[in-house]
Design an enzyme around this catalytic site. Structure first.
Site, PDB file in Angstrom:
ATOM      1  CD  GLU A  54      -4.785  -0.366   0.804  1.00  0.00           C
ATOM      2  OE1 GLU A  54      -5.545   0.540   1.183  1.00  0.00           O
ATOM      3  OE2 GLU A  54      -4.803  -0.815  -0.352  1.00  0.00           O
ATOM      4  CG  ASP A  68      -5.781   5.061  -2.988  1.00  0.00           C
ATOM      5  OD1 ASP A  68      -6.132   4.054  -3.635  1.00  0.00           O
ATOM      6  OD2 ASP A  68      -4.871   5.031  -2.145  1.00  0.00           O
TER       7      ASP A  68
END
Length: 631
Positions: free
Chosen positions: A504, A298
């Site tokens: 997020e 990521d």
């Protein structure tokens, strides 16, 4: 002899050669620094054609909102990407780079793209015939692939196959369901993105079916939706059986569907960072499940292995690559990464076999995609971006994702579907006339935006105004007071409230309340006139305190750019068919609470959803009169 040597030299560039022969031929020619360059992925903001050429960089990405220029056209995207690609092609071996982007609900970073409902809504598109639902997500995948290719992009970081077990998680809207079975079914978006895998294909080998398809990415491996209290990037505490039975199953399906890449999660499993977990990334994903594509980190995933971030980066790089990560989102400092990996290999700390495994996997995906044959994007698909066909598909997805939670008391005297022809109606709420709010996070920018000027689409208010009879007067007031409502003799009201956009960690939320003035608007309006409340959110929110005052309640999730789909169902052109793919709790004190738990006591259970029958249409409407009340 010279001619034969020349033919041998070109073997990896010859599409008639078998895949493995091409890979082996190219690998034999690559220097260590070229191999390590292939393992790096940089953000477009720090890249130049010269960097691509000189470092043999394997990939570029656009992080959320990282665009060539504001409101960039497809031509702007293609020209930028091709300039970078020409840099790659001018390197010693001419290995093409792969350009990736987060296209998680349509091609969401790009101006005028079709924005589909977020996954939380698609999970609710459950109909009697399962295949209809799977066909919908497959078509959305195909449309997203076309729109990505319209801008020259061949690789998308989608789908997110997290199983969100706690709606307090800021990424819960990226999850199709709390139930792994629904998430598994939704992996049918992968053949939409990549193409249908040919019969008798070997298991685990990536497949991308031509220039109207893209490489997909199953994410985030593994357990990202199970963290304690839904805290993003945190720790998932469960035993091996829990990990395998809840969080892993959709990866089995993704690999069978030929997914090209898998992204590793920021989160930990029982205290071990996933970016460091060799047992799961190498031994299970690669060795046991036979995944043959490449594993990608990521964004700054290796940096985040330590606290503070980027402390002891050398150790993080070593641990991540040894764990089995093949491509690393650096994304800003390629020289540091390349120097560290080079040093670790030269000191025999990272074995050459691990580097070769990573590069072989990256090259396999690039060859399968046809990048060596056609590395440059063309302008032949630019009309696919935001096409009318895709907008109609988005509208269909909205209609099928809406969940009707209440419609009159105990099913008596239902309010929905609403009459199109009446004297005067009220539309209220923060989310009624805000395209950015209805699209949510991961839209144009990483965190999403407020307002109607950032991309193309139809707000719910606009959709209502084009749906009702021309004689119906629509009064729009974002937050009217009770006296105003009482004094205007409205036939009914539509109140649209919910959450502001987020993504997020910024979306982690322990309260899950409707933002003010939403509750005040519900109180002012629903106490004085028949009302339907439409909740625009990435997850279930606290609604029980207001439920008794509402005549009808609709979960619209984050419907995206096609608000007309909401009006289609409110007014009975289509019936409500959506079913909850998430448990709707009474109070956050109950969380986490999932179907099958002991003491399961929801406000609306998993699978709940009232239905309505579509009304027979009496001809086309041309919209009502819209009066804006500034209050």
């Amino acid at each position: 002899m010279a001619a034969a040597e020349e033919a041998e030299y070109m073997k990896y560039k010859d599409p008639k050669q078998p895949l493995n022969r091409r890979i082996n031929d190219l690998m034999k020619r690559m220097l260590l620094e070229e191999k390590i360059g292939q393992m790096a992925q940089l953000d477009r903001s720090v890249v130049s054609p010269e960097i691509m050429r000189d470092y043999s960089i394997g990939s570029i990405l656009s992080g959320g909102g990282s665009v060539p220029l504001p409101q960039a056209s497809p031509e702007d995207w293609i020209n930028m990407i091709n300039e970078f690609q020409k840099g790659s092609l001018s390197s010693r071996l001419g290995i093409p780079m792969i350009y990736g982007i987060d296209a998680v609900h349509g091609h969401n970073n790009v101006y005028k793209a079709t924005i589909f409902p977020h996954n939380v809504g698609l999970g609710a598109t459950r109909q009697v015939h399962k295949l209809l639902r799977l066909d919908l997500v497959r078509r959305i995948g195909a449309a997203t692939a076309l729109e990505a290719r319209a801008t020259g992009i061949p690789y998308v970081f989608a789908p997110c196959i997290a199983v969100c077990r706690d709606p307090r998680w800021g990424r819960c809207y990226e999850s199709y369901s709390e139930d792994h079975k629904i998430v598994q079914q939704m992996t049918k978006i992968i053949p939409g993105l990549q193409g249908e895998i040919p019969p008798n294909s070997p298991k685990g080998v990536p497949y991308v079916g031509g220039k109207d398809k893209v490489a997909a990415c199953a994410k985030h491996f593994v357990g990202d939706g199970g963290t304690t209290n839904g805290i993003n990037e945190n720790n998932t505490v469960t035993d091996w059986h829990g990990l395998l039975s809840i969080h892993m199953p959709a990866y089995y399906n993704s690999i069978i569907e030929g997914v090209s890449t898998v992204m590793v999660s920021y989160s930990s499993w029982n205290g071990v960072k996933m970016h460091a977990n060799r047992n799961l990334v190498t031994r299970f994903l690669k060795d046991t499940l036979k995944f043959r594509g490449f594993v990608i980190s990521d964004w700054q995933g290796l940096d985040k292995m330590t606290t503070p971030v980027h402390a002891n980066y050398t150790q993080s790089v070593q641990t991540g690559i040894e764990a089995g990560i093949d491509m690393v989102m650096v994304p800003y400092n390629h020289t540091e990464f390349i120097d560290i990996v080079t040093s670790l290999v030269n000191k025999n700390i990272i074995p050459m076999s691990r580097i070769d495994d990573a590069v072989r996997r990256i090259l396999r995906v690039k060859f399968i995609m046809g990048l060596f044959e056609e590395p440059l994007a063309d302008f032949s698909k630019i009309d696919q971006l935001g096409s009318q066909a895709h907008r109609e598909l988005g509208r269909e997805a909205v209609r099928k994702s809406l969940v009707l939670l209440k419609n009159g008391e105990n099913g008596d005297s239902p309010l929905l579907p609403l009459p199109k022809k009446t004297s005067r109606i009220l539309v209220a709420g923060t989310h009624a006339n805000n395209l950015g709010y209805q699209c949510g996070g991961w839209t144009i920018t990483w965190q999403g935006l407020s307002g109607n000027n950032h991309t193309s689409g139809t707000t719910i208010l606009s959709a209502i105004s084009t749906t009702v009879d021309p004689s119906t007067e629509i009064v729009y007031s974002e937050n009217p007071d009770a006296d105003f409502v009482k004094s205007n003799n409205f036939s009914y009201a539509i109140v649209v409230v919910g959450e502001p956009p987020y993504a997020e960690t910024a979306g982690d939320n322990l309260n899950l309340t409707i933002q003010e003035p939403g509750p005040s608007t519900i109180s002012s309006v629903c106490s004085s006139v028949k009302c339907v409340v439409v909740v625009v959110s990435g997850r279930p929110l606290v609604v029980e305190p207001y439920l008794s005052s509402m005549d009808a309640l609709v979960a619209a999730w984050l419907p995206g750019s096609e608000g007309q789909g909401v009006a289609d169902v409110l007014y009975g052109d289509y019936g409500f068919t959506g079913k909850l793919a998430r448990t709707w709790f009474k109070s956050v004190d109950q969380l986490p609470m999932n179907v099958g738990d002991p003491n399961y006591d929801p406000l609306f259970p998993f699978g709940f959803g009232l239905t309505t029958e579509p009304l027979l249409s009496c001809g086309r409407n041309f919209g009502g009169k819209l009066a804006i009340a500034f209050r």
